[in-house]
Design a protein around this motif. Structure first.
Motif, PDB file in Angstrom:
ATOM      1  N   UNK A 110      43.784  34.861   7.672  1.00 16.57           N
ATOM      2  CA  UNK A 110      42.405  35.020   7.327  1.00 16.57           C
ATOM      3  C   UNK A 110      41.741  35.758   8.377  1.00 16.57           C
ATOM      4  N   UNK A 111      40.566  35.828   8.280  1.00 21.23           N
ATOM      5  CA  UNK A 111      39.800  36.451   9.342  1.00 21.23           C
ATOM      6  C   UNK A 111      38.997  35.538  10.132  1.00 21.23           C
ATOM      7  N   UNK A 112      39.166  35.352  11.582  1.00 20.54           N
ATOM      8  CA  UNK A 112      38.895  34.218  12.044  1.00 20.54           C
ATOM      9  C   UNK A 112      37.588  34.463  12.882  1.00 20.54           C
ATOM     10  N   UNK A 113      37.394  35.785  13.519  1.00 15.83           N
ATOM     11  CA  UNK A 113      36.187  36.001  14.256  1.00 15.83           C
ATOM     12  C   UNK A 113      35.487  37.389  13.745  1.00 15.83           C
ATOM     13  N   UNK A 114      34.158  37.241  13.402  1.00 12.99           N
ATOM     14  CA  UNK A 114      33.485  38.287  12.793  1.00 12.99           C
ATOM     15  C   UNK A 114      32.243  38.504  13.641  1.00 12.99           C
ATOM     16  N   UNK A 115      31.944  39.969  13.818  1.00 17.28           N
ATOM     17  CA  UNK A 115      30.563  40.249  14.556  1.00 17.28           C
ATOM     18  C   UNK A 115      29.544  39.904  13.799  1.00 17.28           C
TER      19      UNK A 115
ATOM     20  N   UNK B  49      41.796  27.891   5.882  1.00 19.25           N
ATOM     21  CA  UNK B  49      42.738  28.979   5.848  1.00 19.25           C
ATOM     22  C   UNK B  49      43.974  28.298   5.272  1.00 19.25           C
ATOM     23  N   UNK B  50      44.931  29.108   4.650  1.00 20.30           N
ATOM     24  CA  UNK B  50      46.174  28.517   4.105  1.00 20.30           C
ATOM     25  C   UNK B  50      45.750  27.603   2.974  1.00 20.30           C
ATOM     26  N   UNK B  51      44.877  27.803   2.526  1.00 21.02           N
ATOM     27  CA  UNK B  51      44.177  27.060   1.251  1.00 21.02           C
ATOM     28  C   UNK B  51      43.840  25.537   2.020  1.00 21.02           C
ATOM     29  N   UNK B  52      44.410  24.945   2.857  1.00 17.44           N
ATOM     30  CA  UNK B  52      43.850  23.621   2.883  1.00 17.44           C
ATOM     31  C   UNK B  52      43.770  23.325   4.214  1.00 17.44           C
ATOM     32  N   UNK B  53      43.695  24.180   5.367  1.00 14.11           N
ATOM     33  CA  UNK B  53      43.794  23.983   6.764  1.00 14.11           C
ATOM     34  C   UNK B  53      42.487  24.283   7.354  1.00 14.11           C
ATOM     35  N   UNK B  54      41.950  23.387   7.721  1.00 15.24           N
ATOM     36  CA  UNK B  54      40.537  23.784   8.412  1.00 15.24           C
ATOM     37  C   UNK B  54      40.570  24.541   9.723  1.00 15.24           C
ATOM     38  N   UNK B  55      39.689  25.209   9.901  1.00 12.76           N
ATOM     39  CA  UNK B  55      39.685  26.071  10.832  1.00 12.76           C
ATOM     40  C   UNK B  55      38.945  25.375  12.295  1.00 12.76           C
ATOM     41  N   UNK B  56      39.344  25.669  13.522  1.00 20.28           N
ATOM     42  CA  UNK B  56      38.831  25.340  14.552  1.00 20.28           C
ATOM     43  C   UNK B  56      37.127  24.806  14.643  1.00 20.28           C
ATOM     44  N   UNK B  57      37.090  23.703  14.842  1.00 19.91           N
ATOM     45  CA  UNK B  57      35.710  23.159  14.909  1.00 19.91           C
ATOM     46  C   UNK B  57      35.001  23.007  13.578  1.00 19.91           C
ATOM     47  N   UNK B  58      35.763  22.980  12.434  1.00 20.90           N
ATOM     48  CA  UNK B  58      35.222  22.562  11.284  1.00 20.90           C
ATOM     49  C   UNK B  58      35.107  21.421  10.937  1.00 20.90           C
ATOM     50  N   UNK B  62      34.744  18.979   4.971  1.00 24.71           N
ATOM     51  CA  UNK B  62      35.379  20.250   4.531  1.00 24.71           C
ATOM     52  C   UNK B  62      36.792  20.233   4.245  1.00 24.71           C
ATOM     53  N   UNK B  63      37.254  20.493   2.927  1.00 25.66           N
ATOM     54  CA  UNK B  63      38.594  20.139   2.728  1.00 25.66           C
ATOM     55  C   UNK B  63      38.696  21.092   1.488  1.00 25.66           C
ATOM     56  N   UNK B  64      39.982  21.785   1.760  1.00 28.88           N
ATOM     57  CA  UNK B  64      40.454  22.772   0.505  1.00 28.88           C
ATOM     58  C   UNK B  64      41.830  22.273  -0.270  1.00 28.88           C
TER      59      UNK B  64
END
Lengths: 124, 107
Positions: A110-115, B49-58, B62-64
């Motif tokens: 995925x795209x993790x950082x956006x401007x 991302x990866x359908x079900x993994x929360x990104x940092x700080x989320x 929120x769940x996928x």
């Protein structure tokens, strides 16, 4: 702080050209694959171009192929988008975006950082 | 080219309630699917991302879920800051990357 900052947007006439820049900071830019994504007014997200960490792999959708050129300067921590033969339908906010766990090329992630985006308006 | 279809286009929910957003791919994307949140005037933010993994700080609300062609984003108890537009994106078979058309979550 990990950050991307776009610049270079503006008003241009149909058929004209514009060069966008994206300055990266807070991370090792040279390791990451990068993209440009745009969003027309009131519309969704559209991927515009991709470049691998060493510039060896570059991809575009058909909508911009032959008119747009993505490039990067790892020494300057910068990403660019040269846009030629601009059309009204290219009017959009243009974002640069980083591939999250980049391996350097063709990473499925995925795209993790956006401007924050830069506005391009194509109009006479 | 893989086409991503989100439903509904607009979802009206009250604060504190649960929201369920759907995303369908025209062919299998395995688990290579992301969800983004976009508030008005802001850039998209990676949520899942990866359908079900929360990104940092989320936040954990929120769940996928999902794999293959059918995916769901669930927000368990809506907060005021969650009212935004949500996009899914596949990164399994690219180029091109493809995004859904978005679901607007409104009060």
């Amino acid at each position: 702080e990990v950050q991307l900052v776009e610049s270079g947007g503006g008003l241009v006439q149909p058929g004209g050209s514009l060069r966008l820049s994206c300055a990266a900071s807070g991370f090792t830019f040279s390791r990451y694959e990068m993209n440009w994504v745009r969003q027309a007014p009131g519309r969704g997200l559209e991927w515009v171009s991709y470049i691998s960490s060493t510039s060896r792999s570059i991809y575009y959708p058909d909508s911009v192929k032959g008119r747009f050129t993505i490039s990067r300067d790892n020494a300057k921590n910068s990403l660019y988008l040269q846009m030629n033969r601009l059309r009204a339908e290219d009017t959009a906010v243009y974002y640069c975006a980083r591939v999250k766990d980049s391996s350097g090329w063709d990473t499925n992630d995925a795209f993790d950082i956006w401007g924050q985006g830069t506005v391009v308006t194509v109009s006479s | 080219e893989i086409v991503m279809t989100q439903s509904p286009a607009t979802l009206s929910v009250s604060p504190g309630e649960r929201a369920t957003l759907s995303c369908r791919a025209s062919q299998s994307v395995s688990s290579n699917l992301a969800w983004y949140q976009q508030r008005p005037g802001q850039a998209p933010r990676l949520l899942i991302y990866a359908a079900s993994t929360r990104a940092t700080g989320i936040p954990a609300r929120f769940s996928g879920s999902g794999s293959g062609t059918d995916f769901t984003l669930t927000i368990s108890s809506l907060q005021s800051e969650d009212f935004a537009v949500y996009y899914c994106q596949q990164y399994n078979n690219w180029p091109p990357y493809s995004f859904g058309q978005g679901t607007k979550l409104e009060i």
